[in-house]
Design a protein around this motif. Structure first.
Motif, short mmCIF file in Angstrom:
data_model
loop_
_atom_site.label_atom_id
_atom_site.label_comp_id
_atom_site.label_asym_id
_atom_site.label_seq_id
_atom_site.Cartn_x
_atom_site.Cartn_y
_atom_site.Cartn_z
N ASP A 1 0.83 -1.21 0.00
CA ASP A 1 0.00 0.00 0.00
C ASP A 1 0.87 1.25 0.00
O ASP A 1 0.59 2.22 -0.72
CB ASP A 1 -0.91 0.02 1.24
CG ASP A 1 -1.82 -1.20 1.29
OD1 ASP A 1 -1.93 -1.89 0.26
OD2 ASP A 1 -2.41 -1.44 2.34
N ALA B 1 -6.24 -0.63 -5.87
CA ALA B 1 -7.06 -1.15 -4.77
C ALA B 1 -7.95 -2.30 -5.24
O ALA B 1 -8.04 -3.34 -4.58
CB ALA B 1 -7.90 -0.03 -4.18
N VAL C 1 -6.02 -0.83 0.95
CA VAL C 1 -5.03 -0.31 0.00
C VAL C 1 -5.32 1.14 -0.34
O VAL C 1 -4.42 1.99 -0.37
CB VAL C 1 -5.02 -1.18 -1.28
CG1 VAL C 1 -4.21 -0.50 -2.39
CG2 VAL C 1 -4.44 -2.55 -1.00
#
Length: 200
Positions: free
Chosen positions: A25, A50, A83
């Motif tokens: 992330d 994501a 994320v």
């Protein structure tokens, strides 16, 4: 109490999977900054990462390894939202204060958010107020939300979901704000008005 899946009787896969996820992330938010993406391009890139990460994580942990057992869409949405929350925070902070924002966000997420998350055990087992602080950060909220949707049919998911949603909105939302501020030209110095020469 819910019995752990047969593929992961000690329940260790959930905790082992989160440190790489948080690291990825941070890297996704850093990439957006280093590629100088702004506005819609930055939002689209963060959202794409994501969605891809969420679907991939659910396919790996549920369909292939079988270490979590729950609704697959909820299991995909949880890492995806995590994320977006972490990567968006990294990109947003970097947009507001410049490249040092990457380091600040990485330190907060990796050195505070990850150990304070309680993913490898439980937030309640951490000393106060560490557990409570960890649940206000994306790694802790993401871990609790995934545990909820994977093993408890979404019970207790409300708080972590709200926390992740706020981070996912505020972080990416700061990217265009920081971009507009940096795009503004510096104020021009006041024009010099020549003084009339004094008669001798």
């Amino acid at each position: 109490m819910v019995a752990a899946p047969g593929a992961d009787p000690r329940g260790s896969a959930l905790g082992a999977s989160f440190l790489p996820l948080v690291t990825a992330d941070v890297l996704s938010g850093s990439a957006v900054t280093l590629q100088r993406l702004r506005g819609g391009r930055a939002a689209l890139t963060l959202t794409g990462v994501a969605v891809t990460t969420g679907i991939g994580a659910a396919a790996l942990t549920d369909n292939w390894l079988g270490v979590i057992t729950g609704d697959r869409w909820a299991e995909a949405g949880t890492p995806g939202l995590t994320v977006l929350a972490i990567g968006g925070t990294v990109a947003g902070l970097a947009a507001l204060i410049g490249p040092p924002g990457i380091g600040v966000a990485a330190l907060v997420m990796l050195l505070l958010g990850n150990p304070f998350s309680g993913v490898t055990s439980a937030p309640e087992l951490l000393p106060a107020p560490v557990g409570a602080i960890g649940q206000l950060m994306p790694p802790g909220a993401g871990g609790s939300l995934l545990r909820s949707v994977a093993f408890f049919d979404g019970s207790g998911a409300g708080g972590p979901l709200v926390t992740l949603t706020l981070w996912a909105a505020l972080g990416p939302g700061a990217v265009p704000i920081g971009g507009r501020r940096r795009a503004q030209p510096p104020a021009a110095p006041p024009a010099h008005t020549p003084q009339p020469a004094l008669a001798g």
